[in-house]
Design an enzyme around this catalytic site. Structure first.
Site, PDB file in Angstrom:
ATOM      1  N   HIS A  13      46.610  31.111  25.145  1.00 12.53           N
ATOM      2  CA  HIS A  13      45.153  31.121  25.169  1.00 12.53           C
ATOM      3  C   HIS A  13      44.455  32.234  25.815  1.00 12.53           C
ATOM      4  CE1 HIS A  13      41.212  28.607  25.338  1.00 12.53           C
ATOM      5  NE2 HIS A  13      41.063  29.623  25.584  1.00 12.53           N
ATOM      6  N   LEU A  16      40.090  38.279  23.785  1.00 15.09           N
ATOM      7  CA  LEU A  16      40.190  39.529  23.600  1.00 15.09           C
ATOM      8  C   LEU A  16      39.080  40.333  23.374  1.00 15.09           C
ATOM      9  CD1 LEU A  16      43.545  40.283  21.911  1.00 15.09           C
ATOM     10  CD2 LEU A  16      43.271  40.105  24.283  1.00 15.09           C
ATOM     11  N   ASN A  41      36.494  32.734  18.765  1.00 13.94           N
ATOM     12  CA  ASN A  41      34.987  32.554  18.964  1.00 13.94           C
ATOM     13  C   ASN A  41      34.262  33.829  19.200  1.00 13.94           C
ATOM     14  OD1 ASN A  41      36.299  32.689  21.637  1.00 13.94           O
ATOM     15  ND2 ASN A  41      34.668  31.740  22.602  1.00 13.94           N
ATOM     16  N   LYS A  98      41.076  25.939  15.754  1.00 11.49           N
ATOM     17  CA  LYS A  98      40.259  25.597  17.221  1.00 11.49           C
ATOM     18  C   LYS A  98      39.002  24.957  16.688  1.00 11.49           C
ATOM     19  CE  LYS A  98      39.587  25.941  21.723  1.00 11.49           C
ATOM     20  NZ  LYS A  98      39.567  27.068  22.364  1.00 11.49           N
ATOM     21  N   LEU A 218      33.866  27.677  31.653  1.00 14.65           N
ATOM     22  CA  LEU A 218      33.840  26.485  30.927  1.00 14.65           C
ATOM     23  C   LEU A 218      34.960  26.176  30.350  1.00 14.65           C
ATOM     24  CD1 LEU A 218      30.345  26.710  29.280  1.00 14.65           C
ATOM     25  CD2 LEU A 218      30.968  25.341  31.259  1.00 14.65           C
ATOM     26  N   ASP A 246      43.023  31.464  29.321  1.00 13.92           N
ATOM     27  CA  ASP A 246      41.849  31.349  28.816  1.00 13.92           C
ATOM     28  C   ASP A 246      41.047  32.603  29.395  1.00 13.92           C
ATOM     29  OD1 ASP A 246      39.333  30.600  27.729  1.00 13.92           O
ATOM     30  OD2 ASP A 246      39.044  29.238  29.503  1.00 13.92           O
TER      31      ASP A 246
END
Length: 342
Positions: A13, A16, A41, A98, A218, A246
């Site tokens: 996860h 980039l 995203n 996702k 988050l 993340d």
């Protein structure tokens, strides 16, 4: 133990971003990882197979290390179709899709407004064997930000797990004891990633003695009791938990502002930071399973064939790092890390 050789790790996860910053983010993520699962995203989000393949080409154009393989994911929306899922699966490059609840995190406004709206898509994913990745937070304004993960488990994820028992699901970047327990008790098709920063820090680090914007992410950092539960889960040796940083870079000015962006940058030293946690727990021997074995095993992929070596050797982290034409402040910027990749 002062030296440890492990199978080359993967990051399941990572963010980039896109454009000029790719040369910097790809450099860091490919330094010793064999594979990385790239989050979709971006702006605009990666909502179809063509976009995923084009994004992969832009990543590969930055000439990452020879051993590095980017794995792609689709961004689910209310308009995603079963045909798009089948097309993505057939591409061989897209390994997951996702679920971002609309508005839950950075660039998630186009996300899913209700899980029921994509049940036909989840059915197709279960049928073709594509994994579902989940950002596990509700977005209702009357739910406290520190409670959003627990509420999601109860109202959204539990029904999905029940209704799609053969769908492989990864609950991403878990932050609570509730999530760790949920994953432990769920069927064998449910697993979770855990970040280095949620293992190393809790909300006191972010809020006591002044606001520390580079700890703001988050799902948000929780109280220390949740941090301890995550450490126990990650270091336990359980095959249900694996490495997903993340790592989510934002330019220094976008973090240090009146309305700072969410995300912490750890790709510069991820496995070294995890090694600190495992060593402090006296579980350094379990790092290899967490970082290198559990992820590919769950995804049904071969483990990497080569190795890296970590040494217990303190080194200084740069205060800032290049981020395209700007700079990013990494976790531990201007401080030290106790383990290094040899």
């Amino acid at each position: 133990m002062t030296q440890l050789t492990i199978t080359r790790p993967d990051d399941w996860h990572v963010h980039l971003r896109d454009g000029e910053v790719l040369k910097d983010t790809v450099r860091d993520i490919s330094r010793y990882n064999g594979r990385a699962l790239i989050m979709p995203n971006t702006i605009p989000p990666v909502t179809d197979t063509e976009m995923a393949l084009a994004y992969r080409e832009r990543i590969m154009a930055e000439q990452p290390s020879e051993q590095f393989q980017p794995l792609m994911a689709l961004y689910l929306t209310d308009n995603t179709t079963p045909d798009e899922i089948r097309k993505a699966k057939e591409s061989g490059a897209v390994v997951a899709a996702k679920l971002y609840p609309a508005g839950a995190t950075t660039n998630s406004d186009s996300g899913v407004t209700s899980a029921q709206k994509i049940y036909h898509v989840l059915e197709a994913m279960q049928e073709v064997g594509m994994l579902l990745l989940v950002h596990g937070e509700v977005t209702a304004h009357d739910v406290d930000i520190f409670d959003r993960e627990k509420e999601f488990l109860d109202t959204v994820l539990a029904p999905i797990v029940n209704d799609f028992p053969n769908l492989k699901i990864v609950l991403e970047h878990i932050t609570t004891a509730d999530a760790a327990t949920f994953v432990k008790n769920a069927n064998e098709n449910v697993a979770a990633t855990i970040t280095a920063h949620h293992l190393l820090y809790n909300r006191n680090h972010m809020l006591v003695g002044g606001i520390k914007p580079h700890f703001y992410c988050l799902p948000i950092l929780k109280r220390n009791t949740h941090q301890l539960a995550l450490i126990e889960a990650a270091t336990s040796g359980s095959k249900k938990f694996f490495l997903g940083t993340d790592s989510a870079p934002h330019a220094k000015g976008a973090k240090e502002s009146a309305c700072g962006c969410a995300g912490s940058y750890t790709a510069h030293a991820a496995v070294e930071l995890y090694a600190e946690v495992f060593d402090l727990e006296g579980k350094i021997e379990n790092l290899e399973a967490f970082a290198s074995h559990n992820g590919p095993d769950f995804y049904g992929m071969p483990r990497n064939a080569d190795t890296i070596t970590l040494v217990k050797e303190e080194w200084n982290v740069a205060e800032t790092m290049p981020f395209g034409s700007d700079i990013v402040v990494p976790i531990r910027g201007g401080e030290t890390i106790a383990w290094a990749v040899k």
